[in-house]
Design an enzyme around this catalytic site. Structure first.
Site, mmCIF file in Angstrom:
data_model
loop_
_atom_site.group_PDB
_atom_site.id
_atom_site.type_symbol
_atom_site.label_atom_id
_atom_site.label_comp_id
_atom_site.label_asym_id
_atom_site.label_seq_id
_atom_site.Cartn_x
_atom_site.Cartn_y
_atom_site.Cartn_z
ATOM 1 N N SER A 35 0.835 -1.210 0.000
ATOM 2 C CA SER A 35 0.000 0.000 0.000
ATOM 3 C C SER A 35 0.866 1.255 0.000
ATOM 4 C CB SER A 35 -0.940 0.015 1.211
ATOM 5 O OG SER A 35 -0.196 0.019 2.409
ATOM 6 N N ASP A 59 -2.401 -8.592 3.407
ATOM 7 C CA ASP A 59 -2.988 -7.502 4.187
ATOM 8 C C ASP A 59 -3.196 -8.011 5.610
ATOM 9 O OD1 ASP A 59 -4.468 -5.514 5.373
ATOM 10 O OD2 ASP A 59 -5.934 -5.345 3.749
ATOM 11 N N SER A 126 7.559 4.971 18.478
ATOM 12 C CA SER A 126 7.874 6.313 17.994
ATOM 13 C C SER A 126 8.035 7.277 19.152
ATOM 14 C CB SER A 126 6.737 6.781 17.088
ATOM 15 O OG SER A 126 6.805 8.163 16.852
ATOM 16 N N TYR A 151 -2.035 9.167 14.957
ATOM 17 C CA TYR A 151 -0.858 8.320 14.703
ATOM 18 C C TYR A 151 -0.090 8.083 15.995
ATOM 19 C CZ TYR A 151 3.960 7.162 13.677
ATOM 20 O OH TYR A 151 5.198 6.575 13.705
ATOM 21 N N LYS A 155 0.588 4.509 18.541
ATOM 22 C CA LYS A 155 1.859 3.994 19.074
ATOM 23 C C LYS A 155 1.770 3.839 20.595
ATOM 24 C CE LYS A 155 3.954 3.524 15.182
ATOM 25 N NZ LYS A 155 4.168 2.169 14.631
ATOM 26 N N LEU A 202 9.577 15.194 5.691
ATOM 27 C CA LEU A 202 10.355 16.360 5.267
ATOM 28 C C LEU A 202 11.421 16.037 4.225
ATOM 29 C CD1 LEU A 202 11.255 19.336 5.579
ATOM 30 C CD2 LEU A 202 12.670 18.591 7.520
ATOM 31 N N GLY A 299 -1.038 18.941 14.956
ATOM 32 C CA GLY A 299 -0.408 17.684 15.355
ATOM 33 C C GLY A 299 1.092 17.787 15.538
#
Length: 340
Positions: A35, A59, A126, A151, A155, A202, A299
């Site tokens: 994906s 998947d 993360s 997101y 985590k 970035l 965020g």
């Protein structure tokens, strides 16, 4: 030769980790739903290591397919779980996608890992679990604050799911690697970051702007309380990060873990602003980058960089590459895939 499953193994961090696992003599099985990746990455991995990993397109939201996979591969000794959606901005816009994809798949993986003879699990966590930390650098003891994005919340919840499962099942040994901002590419320029569509991160946006694919780069916010007004992050070379996964896995395989759920920060310990990253790119590419300032993005936090003492002393791992090294490898990768 122990067999290791890498979910999301054709993605950016996953593919580099597959290379490092093969370099250490592991047999690797990759699951990826393609994906946000390409099957062509297999060729890059094989070209570097001269060993083709087993690949299954699958998947992980399909529980029956996951069950069937583990029946066919009951000899797996460890799992490194990368497969997840990972863009902060997209998660704010589409939270249900993130909760379904990142949490359901984790639950299915743990369920079947517990059925293996060896239940060793490395979780791709993360630094977003810390939210906006009170002090820098961030240690593993920093409080886990309410997440700034769905997101980040996946985590946090993911770690809670693993911690609770480890508590209930002493057989399961798990390490959550809380990493900061992975950038760069393999020095061979045979694998690297390959975002589908508009990059959410970035550095690929910078390199695509440098290559002429994007008209300009938007820098979100110039009024943060930092030296130059832009956000600060800890940018770690993806090869250094990949090696941390292999070392963490070996810790579990060799029963060196202190508890059956451990957490480690994985970063450089150095914070760099968005403008510093842009200037590093300009330095390695010998060109000026077209960028403009835009409003802050929902965020985003002001600053996040790691205290890496625990990973350095306990795992015996440390980042070797500089921001300049990482930007140089990212630019060489971009040049190669664009035939520049």
């Amino acid at each position: 030769m122990k067999k290791i499953l890498v979910t999301g193994g054709l993605g950016f961090i996953g593919s580099h980790t597959v290379v490092e696992l093969q370099n250490e003599g592991f047999e690797v099985v990759i699951i990826d739903d393609l994906s946000n990746s390409s099957e062509s990455v297999l060729e890059g991995i094989t070209s570097i290591t001269h060993k083709k990993p087993i690949f299954e397109k699958l998947d992980l939201k399909n529980k029956a397919a996951v069950a069937h996979f583990f029946k066919s591969h009951s000899d797996i000794s460890g799992v490194i779980h990368f497969a997840a959606s990972k863009a902060v901005g997209e998660s704010v816009e589409n939270p249900l996608l993130y909760y379904e994809n990142n949490l359901n798949t984790l639950i299915y993986m743990l369920k079947y890992v517990l059925g293996l003879q060896e239940s060793n699990f490395i979780f791709s966590s993360s630094c977003t679990v810390y939210g906006q930390a009170d002090t820098m650098p961030i240690t593993e003891n920093a409080p886990v604050k309410p997440a700034e994005s769905p997101y980040g919340n996946t985590k946090q919840i993911g770690e809670e799911i693993i911690r609770d499962t480890c508590k209930a099942n002493q057989k399961l040994k798990a390490i959550a690697l809380r990493y900061f901002n992975p950038i760069g590419a393999h020095p061979s320029a045979k694998i690297g970051e390959l975002p589908i569509g508009v990059p959410q991160n970035l550095v690929p946006y910078i390199t695509q702007t440098g290559a002429g694919l994007r008209e300009s780069l938007s820098v979100f916010g110039d009024d943060y309380p930092t030296n130059d007004g832009t956000c600060i992050r800890d940018y770690i070379h993806v090869v250094d990060l990949a090696k941390a996964h292999v070392i963490a896995l070996q810790r579990l395989l060799n029963n060196k873990n202190d508890t059956n759920f451990e957490t480690f920060n994985v970063g450089t310990g150095v914070g760099s602003s968005v403008l510093e990253v842009i200037h590093a790119f300009e330095n390695v590419s010998s060109q000026s980058l077209n960028y403009k300032f835009a409003p802050r993005r929902e965020g985003d936090i002001t600053s996040a960089y790691a205290d890496t003492e625990k990973a350095n002393s306990v795992l015996g791992w440390e980042a070797k590459s500089s921001l300049h090294d990482a930007m140089d490898s990212a630019w060489k990768w971009e040049q190669k895939i664009r035939n520049l």
